[in-house]
Design a protein around this motif. Structure first.
Motif, PDB file in Angstrom:
ATOM      1  N   UNK A 154       1.165 -15.007  -9.173  1.00 59.84           N
ATOM      2  CA  UNK A 154       2.457 -14.995  -8.089  1.00 59.84           C
ATOM      3  C   UNK A 154       3.372 -13.757  -9.053  1.00 59.84           C
ATOM      4  N   UNK A 155       3.043 -13.125 -10.383  1.00 63.47           N
ATOM      5  CA  UNK A 155       3.278 -11.802 -10.966  1.00 63.47           C
ATOM      6  C   UNK A 155       2.734 -10.431 -10.493  1.00 63.47           C
ATOM      7  N   UNK A 156       1.298 -10.581  -9.718  1.00 64.76           N
ATOM      8  CA  UNK A 156       0.822  -9.623  -9.313  1.00 64.76           C
ATOM      9  C   UNK A 156       1.069  -9.850  -8.084  1.00 64.76           C
ATOM     10  N   UNK A 157       1.364  -9.985  -7.140  1.00 63.45           N
ATOM     11  CA  UNK A 157       1.905 -10.377  -5.167  1.00 63.45           C
ATOM     12  C   UNK A 157       3.473 -10.040  -5.879  1.00 63.45           C
ATOM     13  N   UNK A 158       3.920 -10.275  -6.638  1.00 65.15           N
ATOM     14  CA  UNK A 158       6.083  -9.443  -6.965  1.00 65.15           C
ATOM     15  C   UNK A 158       5.444  -7.946  -7.107  1.00 65.15           C
ATOM     16  N   UNK A 159       4.605  -8.074  -7.909  1.00 66.81           N
ATOM     17  CA  UNK A 159       4.921  -6.401  -8.172  1.00 66.81           C
ATOM     18  C   UNK A 159       4.301  -5.636  -7.587  1.00 66.81           C
ATOM     19  N   UNK A 160       3.049  -6.000  -6.232  1.00 70.31           N
ATOM     20  CA  UNK A 160       2.635  -5.420  -5.669  1.00 70.31           C
ATOM     21  C   UNK A 160       3.268  -4.976  -4.355  1.00 70.31           C
ATOM     22  N   UNK A 161       4.368  -6.416  -4.536  1.00 73.35           N
ATOM     23  CA  UNK A 161       5.155  -6.442  -3.139  1.00 73.35           C
ATOM     24  C   UNK A 161       6.299  -5.253  -3.428  1.00 73.35           C
ATOM     25  N   UNK A 162       7.016  -4.747  -4.047  1.00 71.70           N
ATOM     26  CA  UNK A 162       7.439  -3.723  -5.020  1.00 71.70           C
ATOM     27  C   UNK A 162       7.308  -2.700  -4.508  1.00 71.70           C
ATOM     28  N   UNK A 163       5.917  -2.695  -5.190  1.00 72.42           N
ATOM     29  CA  UNK A 163       5.293  -1.140  -5.242  1.00 72.42           C
ATOM     30  C   UNK A 163       4.442  -0.744  -3.758  1.00 72.42           C
ATOM     31  N   UNK A 164       4.182  -1.274  -2.702  1.00 71.87           N
ATOM     32  CA  UNK A 164       3.832  -1.159  -1.462  1.00 71.87           C
ATOM     33  C   UNK A 164       3.098  -2.476  -0.528  1.00 71.87           C
ATOM     34  N   UNK A 165       4.161  -2.965  -0.113  1.00 64.63           N
ATOM     35  CA  UNK A 165       3.799  -4.249   0.821  1.00 64.63           C
ATOM     36  C   UNK A 165       2.348  -4.034   2.133  1.00 64.63           C
ATOM     37  N   UNK A 166       2.823  -2.732   2.571  1.00 61.34           N
ATOM     38  CA  UNK A 166       2.250  -2.649   4.105  1.00 61.34           C
ATOM     39  C   UNK A 166       1.684  -1.158   3.709  1.00 61.34           C
ATOM     40  N   UNK A 167       0.039  -1.386   4.258  1.00 62.37           N
ATOM     41  CA  UNK A 167       0.173   0.725   4.455  1.00 62.37           C
ATOM     42  C   UNK A 167      -0.754   0.792   5.294  1.00 62.37           C
ATOM     43  N   UNK A 168      -0.672   2.197   5.913  1.00 58.80           N
ATOM     44  CA  UNK A 168      -0.915   3.043   6.691  1.00 58.80           C
ATOM     45  C   UNK A 168      -2.261   3.389   6.881  1.00 58.80           C
ATOM     46  N   UNK A 169      -3.791   2.563   7.132  1.00 60.63           N
ATOM     47  CA  UNK A 169      -4.632   2.644   7.047  1.00 60.63           C
ATOM     48  C   UNK A 169      -5.267   4.016   7.509  1.00 60.63           C
ATOM     49  N   UNK A 170      -5.012   4.048   9.031  1.00 62.46           N
ATOM     50  CA  UNK A 170      -5.466   4.838   9.423  1.00 62.46           C
ATOM     51  C   UNK A 170      -5.448   6.258   8.626  1.00 62.46           C
ATOM     52  N   UNK A 171      -4.258   6.424   7.876  1.00 59.33           N
ATOM     53  CA  UNK A 171      -4.075   7.725   7.252  1.00 59.33           C
ATOM     54  C   UNK A 171      -4.464   7.139   5.575  1.00 59.33           C
TER      55      UNK A 171
END
Ligand code: PMP
Length: 453
Positions: A61-78
């Motif tokens: 859950x901590x890893x999830x919260x950290x990542x959600x704050x940093x970057x939750x969704x990424x433009x994978x084409x770029x």
């Protein structure tokens, strides 16, 4: 907070539109708690075989919260992103068979299988064998509920209502020694069951066949039936002889569930493509993935340079950060070892249940993926009348008594045949297994008294 949601009190399309559902509120370890405060032992591991590390693991859950704050969704084409790179590296280095080279992330097991099939067909096309497009699968298998994966699946009860819109499919019989072994010993039966693939490929013409897909341990549709020793070794030989790829559907069996990293590892057989989901993220985020061998990756890399796969959620950093945390937990707590050990103990207890109850025809499984098949007659192995709903009734009793089971019907022919499967979190202790067995034993006894005249 509501204790239940009735059929007229919901805006959701639930599985059963006429059922009143209790409302689940939280999970902790191997237990789930509903809003009325009732505790359930999560014997099915979510639905099913998902919650490998148990519920409420703080690190994840901590890893999830950290990542959600940093970057939750990424433009994978770029861009690439660190969570997908790390998750792929962790899986390849610590879990995957040696011949695997790269991983594509998606959002479910069905999507993983769709991508596996597309990769297999593309591999052959890039080698100049464009007619290799058929994927052979097995009856009584489960590969997903999208139209293409339902086509691959061999659960006739689920398929029949949609057959006209399913892609053309070719199925061979499953490897199910209890039901089809007849008078053969396991080794001879395994060879015979595998040789059905050889015949099917020759009938269709090897030039038309891209791949064979199979679950190492058949989960949802058969109730945890492992292949017999020698079956997958022979399947590999047949695939090699005909230039056909082997796809292992490890959606349910992957990441320690069976007591090895992957189910196919039990037989030391390398697959060409492995599809995964469920345990990859322990149920903490929707995630699927497919990994391909060096040979497949290099073939495409050196020709078109790009797989015809993709999707908005492919390479989602949030899900992949969760996967790394969940899989790190599996390694740190030796949950693969616990699946082997706990699974052996669970199966031994199930054998005792079988001895005590004549409606239990067979118990089987691998690691913490086990099942019981119910029969009306031990000798002939005749199933119960489907209308009796034996597995569902037993499961309903266990549910009432605080154990979540995973019942299935159609075990024999898609309509008749009853089984119940258990795939609890890999963290389960022997004392908790005893608790599971006590509730199950009583439930079987209760329903047995009702159905055996
Ligand atoms: N393959 C197997 C072996 C499965 O058990 C399942 C799910 N029960 C799937 C594929 C489909 O996965 P999903 O429900 O994530 O699409």
């Amino acid at each position: 907070m509501r204790a239940t949601v009735g059929p007229d009190q919901t805006d959701v399309i639930h599985r059963d539109l006429n059922r009143t559902y209790p409302v689940i509120e939280r999970g902790e370890g191997v237990y789930l708690y509903d809003t009325a405060g009732k505790r359930y032992l999560d014997g099915s591991g979510g639905s099913a075989a998902v919650t490998s590390i148990g519920h409420g693991v703080r690190e994840v859950v901590d890893a999830m919260a950290d990542q959600a704050l940093r970057l939750a969704c990424s433009p994978t084409h770029a861009f690439s992103n660190e969570p997908i790179e790390s998750a792929a590296q962790l899986i390849l280095e610590r879990f995957a068979p040696n011949n695997m080279a790269r991983i594509f992330f998606c959002s479910s097991g069905s999507e993983a299988n769709e991508n596996a099939v597309k990769m297999a067909v593309q591999y052959h096309r890039e080698l100049g064998e464009a007619t290799r497009q058929i994927v052979i699968s097995r009856w009584n298998s489960f590969h997903g509920l999208t139209i293409a994966t339902l086509g691959l699946s061999g659960h006739t009860g689920r398929r029949r209502k949609l057959v006209p819109i399913l892609p053309p499919s070719h199925h061979i019989a499953p490897c199910h020694f209890y039901r089809y072994g007849g008078s053969l010993d396991a080794a001879a039966y395994g060879r015979e069951a595998a040789d059905a693939l050889d015949l099917e490929i020759r009938n269709l013409g090897p030039e038309n066949v891209a791949a064979f897909i199979a679950e190492p341990v058949v989960g949802a549709t058969l109730g945890a039936v492992p292949a017999v020793e020698g079956y997958f070794q022979r399947i590999r030989e047949i695939c090699d002889a005909h230039g056909v790829l082997l796809i292992a559907d490890e959606v349910m069996t992957g990441f320690g569930r069976t007591g090895r990293a992957f189910g196919i590892d039990h037989w030391g057989v390398p697959a060409d493509i492995i599809s995964m989901a469920k345990g990859i993220s322990g149920g903490y985020a929707p995630l699927g993935a497919v990994m391909a061998s060096e040979e497949i990756v290099q073939t495409v890399r050196s020709r078109s340079g790009s797989f015809l796969i993709g999707g908005t959620a492919s390479g989602n950093p949030l899900s992949c950060a969760v996967a790394s945390a969940a899989l790190g937990y599996v390694l740190d707590h030796d949950l693969i070892g616990n699946a082997a050990d706990g699974g052996g103990y669970l199966l031994a207890q199930l054998e005792e249940i079988k001895t005590a109850h004549p409606i239990v025809g067979d118990v089987r499984g691998q690691g913490l993926l086990v099942g019981l098949e119910f029969v009306a007659d031990l000798e002939s192995k005749a199933p119960f009348d489907p209308g009796a709903q034996v597995a569902k009734r037993i499961s309903d009793v266990t549910f009432a008594n605080g154990l979540l089971s995973y019942p299935g019907q159609g075990t024999v022919d898609g309509t008749s045949g009853d089984h119940i499967m258990y795939a609890p979190p890999l963290t389960i202790t022997r004392a908790q297994i005893d608790e599971l067995i006590a509730i199950l034993d009583a439930a079987i006894g209760q329903v047995e008294a009702e159905v055996v005249a």
